[in-house]
Design a protein around this motif. Structure first.
Motif, mmCIF file in Angstrom:
data_model
loop_
_atom_site.group_PDB
_atom_site.id
_atom_site.type_symbol
_atom_site.label_atom_id
_atom_site.label_comp_id
_atom_site.label_asym_id
_atom_site.label_seq_id
_atom_site.Cartn_x
_atom_site.Cartn_y
_atom_site.Cartn_z
ATOM 1 N N LEU A 70 0.797 -1.234 0.000
ATOM 2 C CA LEU A 70 0.000 0.000 0.000
ATOM 3 C C LEU A 70 0.826 1.279 0.000
ATOM 4 N N HIS A 71 2.137 1.163 0.163
ATOM 5 C CA HIS A 71 2.930 2.395 0.187
ATOM 6 C C HIS A 71 4.416 2.051 0.025
ATOM 7 N N VAL A 72 4.956 2.467 -1.108
ATOM 8 C CA VAL A 72 6.365 2.174 -1.383
ATOM 9 C C VAL A 72 6.890 3.267 -2.305
ATOM 10 N N HIS A 73 8.169 3.654 -2.110
ATOM 11 C CA HIS A 73 8.774 4.700 -2.939
ATOM 12 C C HIS A 73 9.742 4.019 -3.900
ATOM 13 N N TYR A 74 9.389 3.985 -5.192
ATOM 14 C CA TYR A 74 10.304 3.280 -6.099
ATOM 15 C C TYR A 74 11.665 3.967 -6.219
ATOM 16 N N SER A 225 -0.429 10.195 0.523
ATOM 17 C CA SER A 225 0.447 11.127 1.211
ATOM 18 C C SER A 225 0.959 10.472 2.505
ATOM 19 N N HIS A 226 1.608 11.281 3.322
ATOM 20 C CA HIS A 226 2.095 10.831 4.629
ATOM 21 C C HIS A 226 1.414 11.651 5.711
ATOM 22 N N VAL A 227 1.187 11.056 6.875
ATOM 23 C CA VAL A 227 0.646 11.823 7.998
ATOM 24 C C VAL A 227 1.098 11.255 9.331
ATOM 25 N N ALA A 264 0.115 7.197 4.647
ATOM 26 C CA ALA A 264 1.154 6.362 5.238
ATOM 27 C C ALA A 264 1.378 6.771 6.691
ATOM 28 N N HIS A 265 1.591 5.751 7.515
ATOM 29 C CA HIS A 265 2.006 5.870 8.927
ATOM 30 C C HIS A 265 0.850 6.028 9.916
ATOM 31 N N CYS A 266 0.211 7.207 9.992
ATOM 32 C CA CYS A 266 -0.952 7.365 10.902
ATOM 33 C C CYS A 266 -0.614 6.918 12.322
ATOM 34 N N SER A 315 5.386 -1.611 2.704
ATOM 35 C CA SER A 315 6.824 -1.711 2.979
ATOM 36 C C SER A 315 7.426 -0.349 3.307
ATOM 37 N N ASP A 316 6.899 0.709 2.676
ATOM 38 C CA ASP A 316 7.508 2.049 2.762
ATOM 39 C C ASP A 316 9.015 2.029 2.500
ATOM 40 N N VAL A 317 9.474 1.150 1.636
ATOM 41 C CA VAL A 317 10.870 1.282 1.168
ATOM 42 C C VAL A 317 11.023 2.649 0.532
HETATM 43 ZN ZN ZN Z 1 6.584 6.922 2.543
#
Ligand code: ZN
Ligand code: GUN
Length: 428
Positions: A70-74, A225-227, A264-266, A315-317
């Motif tokens: 659900l959230h990864v930075h290529y 986004s991120h929060v 992401a995160h919360c 993963s949020d890589v």
């Molecule tokens: Zn992220």
């Protein structure tokens, strides 16, 4: 049509796992030629009906839904494992300099190929990914995903302030670029666009306003986004937006909380924020390996379940330390266990697996499309070899229940457990 005989894992509508020890998965084209699950169940029940269908037999293998990240930075595959004193120095010292290189289309293309290879090697068949602020990075990832017919959702990172030259974009141009990319890519084959404000501190009011306007104009696209990831970040947001009740409320004010929006995160939410996620249909991308690595804090699983908002695993890589869904599920388990106040298992293996497949798909609004192997789902799946390593073989052979088998794979598994990743193809 084509059939596969093996053990099969899928999920019922009540989120429990259905396990066929000797199952048959029948896949075939829909009206558009896309391969979907046509039938699934015990081999002995289905075999007579599908006797004419060519069948691959995979003894001692387990077919399971492809994982959904659900959230990864290529663009962050090259910063994995960069140590820093928390999120903000990590962004400044490693992440932004590395992302600046994606102005070069050749670099973006080479990393896109590497990244998609890694997703597939790890059994991830659907991802909601961040690109950089450079449109070239978006075109590269979409083009390469399209060639593989992957279900991939991504977008150009919006970041017009508090970021260095080389990654900072310009308000008006960033919104024009976003709209052009939506028009070019959203809904092409299996691709989807996500409006991608990086996070409130790097987006001006005008940029968030523009992102919200695009989100209203294109209700079918995603938002990401991120929060509420890190305490210093939250203090910064409070100083930038003193009138807003909370960090999450900033996104609400700009029209960025709705279904198909993933945050992401919360981590640092209160119950009012959690109720806001629930009432708007916005969902959380829980990233435990990243939160552990960057020392961000812990997602509160119990509070999330009490509030009843949607969430899934990610993963949020490159803040995250691994693209392997097994590593992410194990980290989620450990974090849930640490934070638990109730008796019993905080997160069961079936819940962990659901949160990285069917549950993550539900958070994306793609329930019944990906993340499961029920009839009608697109035929994205992994072939697991529970004997891939000597220890996995020894431990899984002694599993006395489905939960024990799933837990052994979550705890001991990595890319070696994924023998094959099958992506649903369409006839050309
Ligand atoms: Zn992220
Ligand atoms: N917040 C803003 N940008 C980022 C990022 O790239 N990674 C993480 N983990 N948090 C962020």
């Amino acid at each position: 049509m084509k059939a596969f005989r093996a053990a099969i894992l899928r999920f019922a509508p009540d989120r429990s796992a259905i396990y066929e020890e000797d199952g048959l998965l029948v896949v075939g084209p829909d009206a558009h030629g896309r391969q979907r699950v046509q039938a699934v169940g015990p081999w002995r029940d289905l075999a007579p009906r599908f006797a004419q269908v060519p069948t691959e037999h995979w003894p001692a293998r387990l077919l399971a839904p492809g994982f959904v990240d659900l959230h990864v930075h290529y663009p962050q595959v090259d910063v994995i494992g960069s140590p820093a004193d928390g999120l903000l120095p990590w962004l400044e010292n490693y992440t932004f300099p590395s992302e600046a290189r994606f102005a070069d289309p050749a670099h973006a293309d080479a990393v896109a190929v590497f990244f998609l290879d890694e997703l597939q090697r790890n059994g991830v068949t659907t991802a909601l990914a961040f690109c950089t602020s450079h449109p070239a990075s978006v075109n590269a990832l979409f083009e390469r995903a399209r060639q593989r017919q992957l279900r991939l959702i991504t977008g150009k990172c919006l970041m017009d302030r508090h970021a260095p030259d080389g990654v900072r974009d310009q308000t008006e141009q960033s919104l024009l670029d976003t709209e052009a990319l939506i028009t070019r890519w959203h809904g092409v084959d299996r691709l989807g666009y996500a409006i991608t404000p990086r996070f409130a501190p790097t987006c001006s009011d005008a940029q968030l306003q523009g992102a919200g306007a695009l989100a209203r104009q294109y209700p079918d696209v995603w938002i990401q986004s991120h929060v509420a990831e890190n305490r210093d970040e939250i203090a910064w947001v409070r100083s930038l937006y003193p009138a807003d009740r909370s960090y999450l409320a900033v996104y609400q004010r700009f029209g960025l909380l709705r279904e198909k929006s993933l945050y992401a995160h919360c981590i640092y939410l209160d119950d009012e924020d959690r109720a806001l996620l629930r009432s708007t249909g916005a969902c959380a991308a829980v990233s435990p390996t990243s939160n552990l690595f960057l020392g961000s804090g812990s997602f509160d699983f119990e509070a999330a379940d009490r509030a009843g908002f949607g969430y899934g695993l990610a993963s949020d890589v490159g803040g995250g330390t691994s693209l392997s869904p097994f590593h992410t599920m194990l980290a989620a388990y450990v974090v849930g266990r640490e934070g638990q106040t109730k008796k019993g298992l905080s997160l069961t293996p079936q819940q962990l697996w659901w949160r990285h497949t069917a549950g993550a798909a539900q958070a994306l609004g793609l329930e019944g499309v990906v993340g499961n192997l029920q009839p009608g789902c697109e035929a994205d799946f992994v072939v697991l070899n529970p004997a891939a390593t000597p220890l996995l073989a020894r431990r899984t052979a002694q599993a006395n229940s489905l939960d024990e088998l799933l837990f052994a794979m979550i705890v001991l598994g990595d890319d070696r457990l994924i023998e094959k990743t099958v992506i649903s193809q369409a006839a050309v």
